[in-house]
Design an enzyme around this catalytic site. Structure first.
Site, PDB file in Angstrom:
ATOM      1  N   SER A 189       0.845  -1.208   0.000  1.00 28.36           N
ATOM      2  CA  SER A 189       0.000   0.000   0.000  1.00 28.36           C
ATOM      3  C   SER A 189       0.872   1.245   0.000  1.00 28.36           C
ATOM      4  CB  SER A 189      -0.933  -0.004   1.218  1.00 28.36           C
ATOM      5  OG  SER A 189      -0.214  -0.276   2.402  1.00 28.36           O
ATOM      6  N   GLU A 218      -9.472  -9.734   3.766  1.00 29.53           N
ATOM      7  CA  GLU A 218      -9.841  -8.335   3.445  1.00 29.53           C
ATOM      8  C   GLU A 218     -11.224  -8.250   2.786  1.00 29.53           C
ATOM      9  OE1 GLU A 218      -6.757  -6.041   1.571  1.00 29.53           O
ATOM     10  OE2 GLU A 218      -8.115  -4.355   1.169  1.00 29.53           O
ATOM     11  N   LYS A 251       4.473 -11.661   3.270  1.00 30.24           N
ATOM     12  CA  LYS A 251       3.037 -11.830   3.013  1.00 30.24           C
ATOM     13  C   LYS A 251       2.826 -11.869   1.504  1.00 30.24           C
ATOM     14  CE  LYS A 251      -0.097  -8.272   3.420  1.00 30.24           C
ATOM     15  NZ  LYS A 251      -0.715  -8.222   2.083  1.00 30.24           N
TER      16      LYS A 251
HETATM   17  O1  KIV Z   1      -0.419  -3.463   1.635  1.00 30.86           O
HETATM   18  C1  KIV Z   1      -1.150  -3.379   2.628  1.00 30.86           C
HETATM   19  O2  KIV Z   1      -1.178  -2.376   3.360  1.00 30.86           O
HETATM   20  C2  KIV Z   1      -2.012  -4.508   2.952  1.00 30.86           C
HETATM   21  C3  KIV Z   1      -3.001  -4.320   4.044  1.00 30.86           C
HETATM   22  C4  KIV Z   1      -4.156  -3.567   3.530  1.00 30.86           C
HETATM   23  C5  KIV Z   1      -3.383  -5.593   4.693  1.00 30.86           C
HETATM   24  O3  KIV Z   1      -1.928  -5.521   2.334  1.00 30.86           O
END
Ligand code: KIV
Length: 283
Positions: A48, A185, A116
């Site tokens: 993000s 999400e 992740k």
């Molecule tokens: O990139 C990010 O901030 C995310 C969150 C919204 C979980 O994947």
């Protein structure tokens, strides 16, 4: 490593103990320090950052180099929370081998402890290979922003029974593949609850209702620093944008009015030295 360092085992234990996990994103040293001081369990250096830090329209353009650069900065400031590095789009989608290599880069060069990646059943072999290489993996299902355009935009997922069943299957598949926890999400709250009850690993929700094992939000949303797009599931706990804007406007006005810098922000010079200097200039 500090004594109170949060580990993957602590995250798993939290679910067994019924303790809600708190996770937030961070992208640089000062935000890492703040997240640490606030006592977060987990800090995600999320892709993000493409939107809230780099001004992109989405997360697709974010590269491995961006991620490594920002993970390094967060790691310098954030000592106790478990630090998760997000795998950017196309760093794990082409081949399993490339995915393992890139997960390794985030850990070795960036300094995060776990990675992740977005995806369900289709990504189970990739997750399995990264875990086998010794890197813990957090999954991310439901709305997956990197592939949002293929999903018709940033929309709630799993609204009908068939779509919801697919997300449950995704959760089970990535748990079986070795994920130690799962980000869920933008799904209806009852589906969030069902998924949290179905898998044994902690389910951390973002727009997945209250009955999951923890919550994550983008830090700019929590403090009110980014207002280009604020999803319904966000709660802003402050309006830092206005605080910063007021400070900048005051600064501008004081410079224009010759009020800043005042005596408190200026350095003195002995009168004698100044007189001597003036004479030297005249000569
Ligand atoms: O990139 C990010 O901030 C995310 C969150 C919204 C979980 O994947």
């Amino acid at each position: 490593m500090s004594d109170n360092k949060v580990t993957v085992l602590d995250i798993q234990q939290a679910k067994e103990d019924g303790r809600k996990l708190v996770m937030v994103t961070a992208y640089d040293y000062p935000l890492g320090l703040l997240a640490d001081e606030a006592g977060m369990d987990i800090v995600l250096v999320g892709d993000s950052l493409g939107m809230v830090v780099l001004g992109m329209d989405g997360t697709v353009e974010v590269t491995m180099e961006h991620m490594i650069h920002h993970i390094q900065a967060v790691v310098r400031g954030c000592k106790a929370p478990l630090i998760v590095g997000d795998m950017p789009f196309m760093s794990y989608n082409i081949s399993v081998e490339e995915a393992v290599r890139n997960a390794g880069r985030l850990v070795k060069e960036g300094g995060c402890e776990v990675v992740k990646l977005e995806g369900g059943v289709d990504f189970a072999p990739t997750i399995e290979a990264i875990v086998k290489a010794g890197i813990p993996v957090m999954g991310h299902i439901g709305l997956t922003p990197q592939t949002a355009s293929a999903m018709g935009g940033f929309k709630i997922q799993g609204k009908d029974a068939t779509a919801a069943k697919q997300i449950i299957d995704d959760a089970k598949a990535i748990e079986d593949a070795g994920c130690f926890s799962i980000i869920l999400e933008a799904v209806p709250a009852p589906l969030g609850k069902l998924i949290s009850e179905t898998v044994t690993v902690p389910v951390i929700g973002i727009g997945a209702g209250p009955d999951v094992d923890g919550q994550v939000l983008v830090i700019h949303d929590v403090v009110g620093l980014y207002d280009r797009f604020v999803p319904k599931f966000v709660k802003q706990y402050a309006n830092v944008k206005n605080v910063m804007l007021d400070a900048l406007v005051d600064y501008k006005r004081e410079v224009a009015d010759a009020k800043f810098p005042g005596p408190k922000n200026s350095f003195k010079m002995p009168d004698e030295a100044l007189e001597q200097l003036k004479k030297m200039i005249k000569e």
